[in-house]
Scaffold this motif. Structure first.
Motif, PDB file in Angstrom:
ATOM      1  N   GLY A   1       0.915  -1.394  -0.030  1.00 18.59           N
ATOM      2  CA  GLY A   1       0.092   0.004   0.001  1.00 18.59           C
ATOM      3  C   GLY A   1       0.821   1.422  -0.056  1.00 18.59           C
ATOM      4  O   GLY A   1       0.389   2.259  -0.369  1.00 18.59           O
TER       5      GLY A   1
ATOM      6  N   ALA B   1      -0.070  -0.257   4.801  1.00 17.20           N
ATOM      7  CA  ALA B   1      -1.408   0.333   4.843  1.00 17.20           C
ATOM      8  C   ALA B   1      -2.603  -0.471   5.181  1.00 17.20           C
ATOM      9  O   ALA B   1      -2.782  -1.488   5.054  1.00 17.20           O
ATOM     10  N   MET B   2      -3.492   0.336   6.128  1.00 18.83           N
ATOM     11  CA  MET B   2      -4.894  -0.628   6.584  1.00 18.83           C
ATOM     12  C   MET B   2      -5.726  -0.572   5.506  1.00 18.83           C
ATOM     13  O   MET B   2      -5.500   0.010   4.293  1.00 18.83           O
ATOM     14  N   ASN B   3      -6.874  -1.537   5.870  1.00 18.54           N
ATOM     15  CA  ASN B   3      -7.842  -1.618   4.460  1.00 18.54           C
ATOM     16  C   ASN B   3      -7.286  -2.248   3.473  1.00 18.54           C
ATOM     17  O   ASN B   3      -7.723  -1.731   2.016  1.00 18.54           O
TER      18      ASN B   3
END
Lengths: 183, 651, 287
Positions: free
Chosen positions: A127, A168-170
């Motif tokens: 990400g 990175a999240m999500n």
């Protein structure tokens, strides 16, 4: 300089329309004044100057344009687009040519292509860019293990290079961006 | 019962390719009161017109509908045809089947349907047409020429010599215009002042030509034959009758400011003449910089003037005069090249315009004809000319070619080599356009005889480097980029109209194109007329022009005016308003909206009613729209006729 | 006092950490709040738009929509991120098909969000006044040139930021803080940032030209607002020296570092000591 005679094989009547569609630019507006080339910081490293590329797209010389190193040499500085008297975004056209050559698997400047691939694969994975990881893989693929080692050492010494990869999240949400079929 | 004839034109393939003409003719034949319908390949041709005339006789037609091109194109043609056929020329309606149908609707079925509808409307309208009669209007045989450059001067001379009284209005203190600023002219290298000054003198000596310098047109009323023009004679602060032009005032005046005439390269005083050969040869005080007029002290010029010509109290004066025709010759100015950020926004002193360079080359100019670098006064050895600055540049809002720059640059390059023989002269161009008589030869001479180096490619950037100006350029033919230093850079800046000319256009009801150049009545066949009858256009205010073309158009306008003045009288347009006194309730709403002051109030059978002054009315129709009682009607466009058209469409 | 959705981008979390530190210091000092967009991902930079225009737009749209809920304008200090996000915002605004697809796919409605650079934000009249009010006396006398590079200003139709041929905003804000900025002609010439890794020879040539022109203009240091420019000019300065037999030792500052210094922050507190070219002593010497 002409290296070969252009023949019917080099020509493609749909090339102009294709470039215009992908880039969103009207290439026919170009009247070949040369201002793009005159201001290009990378002209020195370009086998064909930007105005020559523009003229060749107008005519339809697909093969010579897509196999030219010129688009790969573009620094994306946007000087050409800024000063074009016909308001053509030439930078966007160079991007389009890069993209078309990439898709057609025309390997003009393998190092540049490998860099872009490794950069994108790094962000597709994390990400965010994992600089160290990308640099190592890149050097491996280029067969230049010590490339930029001097700078890398300096940056590491200053605490600017992280050993750990970012994340990175999500990921479930953004991961599909990198799958072309979604677009 | 009317007897209507309908004629549909193919216009070659122009209309016939996308309109089914046969269907339109068949439909027209069935329309109410239509006695005859026919078609022709070119109705405007002699054969076509004869067909109409024959049909009128054979079928006793009393009114005609034409389905063809725009009435802008051929209305007059067909009116003349009706007159020849013995009909009143206003018993005619035109359905525009070209601009409004075939050229804009590629679909044949839809286009044909629309064509039939338009013809139907014209048939319904023409059924209600009444014969209209023109009136004789006298002509004032005086001409007004606006702009005192070479175009205005030439036109005024031609008119004066033809015996017509002419007024030449110039907004600057002297006539002469741009040509007075030029050093030499291409392709002959004549000294510009030497060929212009005699013309300036000639025009000033013609008894029937009056020159109003330092004056501007305020307003124009009326119409062809009788324009009423207000002219503001700006205060000069000099009694023109007394000033002898001796010049002592300008020697002693303590205020020095940059000279407009010298493009800021030289100075003038607050009391000045723009240049030595100025006409009229009298001084003017610049009220923005005069010490007395700004600070209330000095008056040195008044003390020195033996003629007693200084008049600090002088005011602007407005004069109103009547003219039969007007010639607009307001010229051009240079594009504002400081909009070019890539060329430094005008901050480099050693970058000048071509017009600056004219003054520099001129022996009477601020450098006495020496080519210098403005920054340090040294003689430049490497000089670059950049073409197409402010022309052929869509991004800067000027996509057109200014036409004169290629040639004046060739001239500058040649003159540079004459002044500085060991100079290296480069011209950076996109295309060299040298299409005038002896122009190509002149351009080739610059390359062949003078060794001027022409490099094909637009310059991308100019920047200061070590006291030189560095050019980032390209030779597009070689495919080679270039970075070279120059001592002096001269920009071939393109031509744009003056803002004041655009203003003037609004005041005289003239239209201008997207850039502000005057729009001629027809780009090929009426190049020096405006759409407003009686107003003509000469020189660069219509489009950038070189001197030969400017002079040619100027003489052409004079010929047009002579033709107009040679008529015994003019015919008024009959399509004007009329007020039915029976219906008029005297509210005078019409008077309030009339832009031409054509409405007056008069007593009639015990009530006040509105009356139209037929010689003033232009037929705009404002009064008709404002009238509540239906008393005001526009002849040729009565309510009855228009409702007839709408009804036909809605059937 | 304002709040911003903060988009740091990859470099501000790694090789440009001093830019992040100084941006935060300056904004905090002026009373502004930065709220980091927690789910931000890489903008794709040049590799994305040069090889896949669709990917580049999608990455920008994802990030813009990720910030949409906050209702805040996005602050992107990195010039490359700023450029990509601006291009994405432009496409969201002008390409209906693209916007609808992005909204569906990323499950957010596109709000009317502005993409901001600290260069622009700090030039507001209020911020300029506030900066003047908080700068300490000991500003540096170093002779500086502001180097804007490409990405802040080009293409002007999309960026609509400062003057593309002669930008002034960095000069203006540093001038307000009492620094001496020299005029020069190389503000927007390219340093070759996007080529640095893939085509180093070209990048070094372009970087050398920037350093050389700055030196000729009489500059003792160069100020930037772009991590790519910074890396080329600072971290690769030794490579330039090696390649062209030069002896450049020109400190390269982020403009926010200098603002922080003028506001009284210790150089080390905002990471000025992390430059490869020695930059702390020079700054102190000038003060």
């Amino acid at each position: 300089m002409a290296e070969a005679v252009l023949t019917a094989q080099d020509y493609d009547r749909s090339f102009l329309a294709e470039v215009e569609k992908l880039s969103g630019q009207n290439v026919r507006l170009c009247y070949v004044c040369g201002k793009c080339s005159a201001g290009c910081p990378q002209a020195l490293d370009m086998p064909l100057l930007p105005h020559q590329i523009m003229l060749m797209i107008q005519t339809g010389w697909r093969q010579p344009v897509l196999s030219s190193a010129t688009p790969w040499m573009c620094a994306s500085c946007g000087t050409c687009s800024t000063r074009c008297p016909k308001d053509i975004d030439i930078n966007a056209i160079m991007d389009t040519l890069n993209e078309m050559a990439g898709k057609a698997d025309i390997d003009i400047r393998p190092k540049i292509r490998v860099f872009r691939q490794e950069f994108l694969s790094s962000i597709a994975k994390h990400g965010r860019l994992y600089e160290l990881g990308m640099a190592l893989k890149l050097n491996l693929r280029k067969g230049e293990p010590l490339s930029d080692a001097d700078m890398g050492f300096n940056l590491w010494r200053k605490g600017k290079i992280h050993l750990k990869s970012p994340s990175a999240m999500n990921k479930s949400r953004w991961a599909k961006i990198f799958k072309r079929e979604n677009r | 019962m009317a007897r209507i004839g309908v004629f549909i034109c193919h216009c070659g393939k122009n209309i016939a390719a996308t309109v089914d003409i046969g269907k339109v003719v068949a439909a027209a034949a069935k329309m109410p009161q239509v006695k005859y319908a026919a078609e022709d390949r070119y109705l405007c041709s002699e054969i076509g017109q004869n067909m109409i005339i024959e049909a009128v006789k054979e079928h006793q037609l009393d009114r005609i509908v034409i389905g063809a091109c725009s009435p802008r194109m051929h209305e007059e043609t067909y009116r003349a045809c009706l007159r020849q056929a013995g009909l009143n020329p206003y018993m005619l309606e035109i359905a525009n089947l070209r601009e409004q149908v075939s050229w804009v609707h590629p679909d044949i079925a839809a286009g044909t349907e629309k064509a039939i509808a338009l013809v139907g409307m014209a048939v319904a309208k023409v059924a209600k047409n009444e014969p209209l009669l023109t009136k004789e209007v006298p002509i004032t045989r005086r001409a007004l020429v606006i702009g005192g450059g070479i175009a205005g001067i030439q036109a005024a001379i031609d008119l004066g010599l033809a015996g017509y009284e002419t007024v030449l209005v110039e907004k600057e203190p002297s006539i002469g215009g741009r040509m007075a600023q030029f050093d030499k002219t291409f392709p002959t290298l004549d000294c510009s002042a030497c060929i212009l000054a005699p013309r300036m003198v000639e025009v000033s000596h013609l008894e029937n030509v009056k020159i109003y310098s330092n004056a501007e047109v305020e307003s124009v009323k009326g119409f062809v034959g009788n324009f009423e023009v207000s002219i503001r004679k700006k205060a000069r602060f000099i009694d023109e009758a007394k000033c002898t032009g001796c010049g002592i005032c300008m020697e002693k005046c303590p205020v020095k400011v940059p000279s407009e005439f010298e493009m800021g390269l030289g100075e003038r005083r607050a009391i000045y003449k723009p240049f030595p050969q100025a006409i009229p040869n009298i001084a003017i005080i610049d009220k923005e910089t005069c010490r007395y007029l700004t600070e209330g002290k000095c008056q040195l010029c008044a003390k020195l003037c033996e003629a007693g010509a200084i008049d600090y109290e002088q005011q602007d004066e407005i004069v109103t005069e009547t003219f039969g025709a007007i010639i607009v010759a307001t010229g051009f100015k240079l594009f504002d090249y400081t909009k070019y950020g890539e060329y430094g926004y005008g901050r480099y002193r050693d970058m000048i315009t071509g017009l600056d360079y004219e003054r520099m080359l001129n022996a009477a100019g601020p450098t006495k004809g020496h080519v210098i670098r403005p920054s340090d006064g040294r003689e430049p050895k490497r000089i670059a000319f950049i073409q197409c600055v402010g022309s052929r540049d869509d991004a800067k809002g000027v996509p057109y070619c200014s036409r004169i720059c290629c040639m004046y640059t060739a001239k500058h390059a040649i003159l540079t080599k004459e002044h500085v023989p060991d100079a290296e002269v480069y011209v950076f161009y996109i295309d060299v356009r040298a299409a005038g008589k002896n122009y190509e030869e002149f351009y080739q001479m610059a390359r062949e005889k003078y060794g001027v180096k022409y490099i094909r490619g637009r310059v991308s950037r100019v920047y200061q480097d070590d006291g030189s100006l560095m050019l980032k350029a390209v030779d597009t033919i070689l495919g080679q980029t270039i970075e070279m230093p120059f001592d002096l850079v001269v920009l071939a800046v393109g031509a744009v109209p003056h803002e004041s000319a655009i203003d003037l256009a609004h005041r005289i009801g003239a239209s201008t194109d997207a850039y502000g150049f005057y729009t001629e009545a027809h780009p090929k066949l009426r190049p020096v007329e405006l759409l407003t009858e009686g107003i003509f256009v000469a020189g660069s205010c219509q489009a950038p022009k070189d001197i030969p073309d400017t002079v040619a158009t100027a003489s052409a306008t004079a010929a047009k005016v002579c033709g107009l003045f040679a008529k015994a009288h003019l015919e008024s347009r009959p399509m004007i308003s009329a007020i039915d006194p029976e219906k008029c309730i005297g509210c005078l709403a019409c008077l309030a909206v009339c832009p031409f002051d054509a409405v007056t109030s008069e007593a009639w059978r015990g009530k006040d009613i509105a009356v139209i002054n037929e010689s003033v009315c232009k037929g705009c129709g404002n009064c008709v729209a404002a009238c509540r009682s239906g008393a005001a009607q526009l002849r040729g466009f009565t309510d009855d006729q228009l409702i007839g058209e709408v009804d036909a469409l809605c059937q | 006092m304002a709040r911003y959705a903060y988009y740091p981008g990859c470099t501000l979390k790694s090789s440009a950490s001093e830019y992040e530190a100084s941006v935060k210091a300056v904004f905090n000092k002026l009373g502004h709040e930065l709220e980091e967009i927690d789910s931000w991902i890489c903008c794709g930079a040049s590799p994305a738009h040069q090889s896949d225009a669709g990917l580049s737009s999608d990455l920008a749209a994802y990030n813009i929509l990720a910030a949409a809920d906050s209702g805040l304008n996005i602050l992107a200090p990195c010039a490359a991120c700023f450029n990509r996000l601006k291009a994405g915002a432009h496409k969201l605004k002008n390409d209906d098909v693209f916007r609808k697809r992005a909204e569906t796919e990323f499950k957010h409605a596109a709000a009317d969000v502005e993409i901001l650079s600290p260069v622009g934000v700090l030039n507001s009249p209020d911020n300029l006044d506030a900066i003047k009010a908080v700068v300490a006396d000991h500003h540096s006398e170093l002779k500086l040139v502001a180097y804007y590079g490409c990405l802040l200003v080009r293409p002007p139709k999309i960026m609509q930021f400062d003057d593309p041929e002669d930008p002034v905003l960095i000069d203006k804000v540093l001038g307000a803080a009492g620094f001496t900025l020299l005029p020069w002609e190389y503000k927007t010439e390219c340093c070759g940032g996007s080529l640095a890794i893939s085509n180093r020879e070209s990048a070094l040539r372009l970087t050398a030209k920037v350093l050389n022109t700055a030196r000729k203009a009489g500059a003792e240091a160069i100020v930037v607002a772009c991590p790519l420019c910074h890396q080329n000019l600072d971290a690769r300065q030794s490579q330039v020296n090696a390649a062209f037999n030069e002896k450049f030792a020109i400190p390269i500052y982020y403009f926010t570092e200098l603002l922080a210094f003028a506001m009284g922050f210790e150089p080390t507190a905002v990471g000025i000591d992390k430059h490869v070219v020695e930059s702390v002593k020079v700054l102190r010497r000038g003060a």
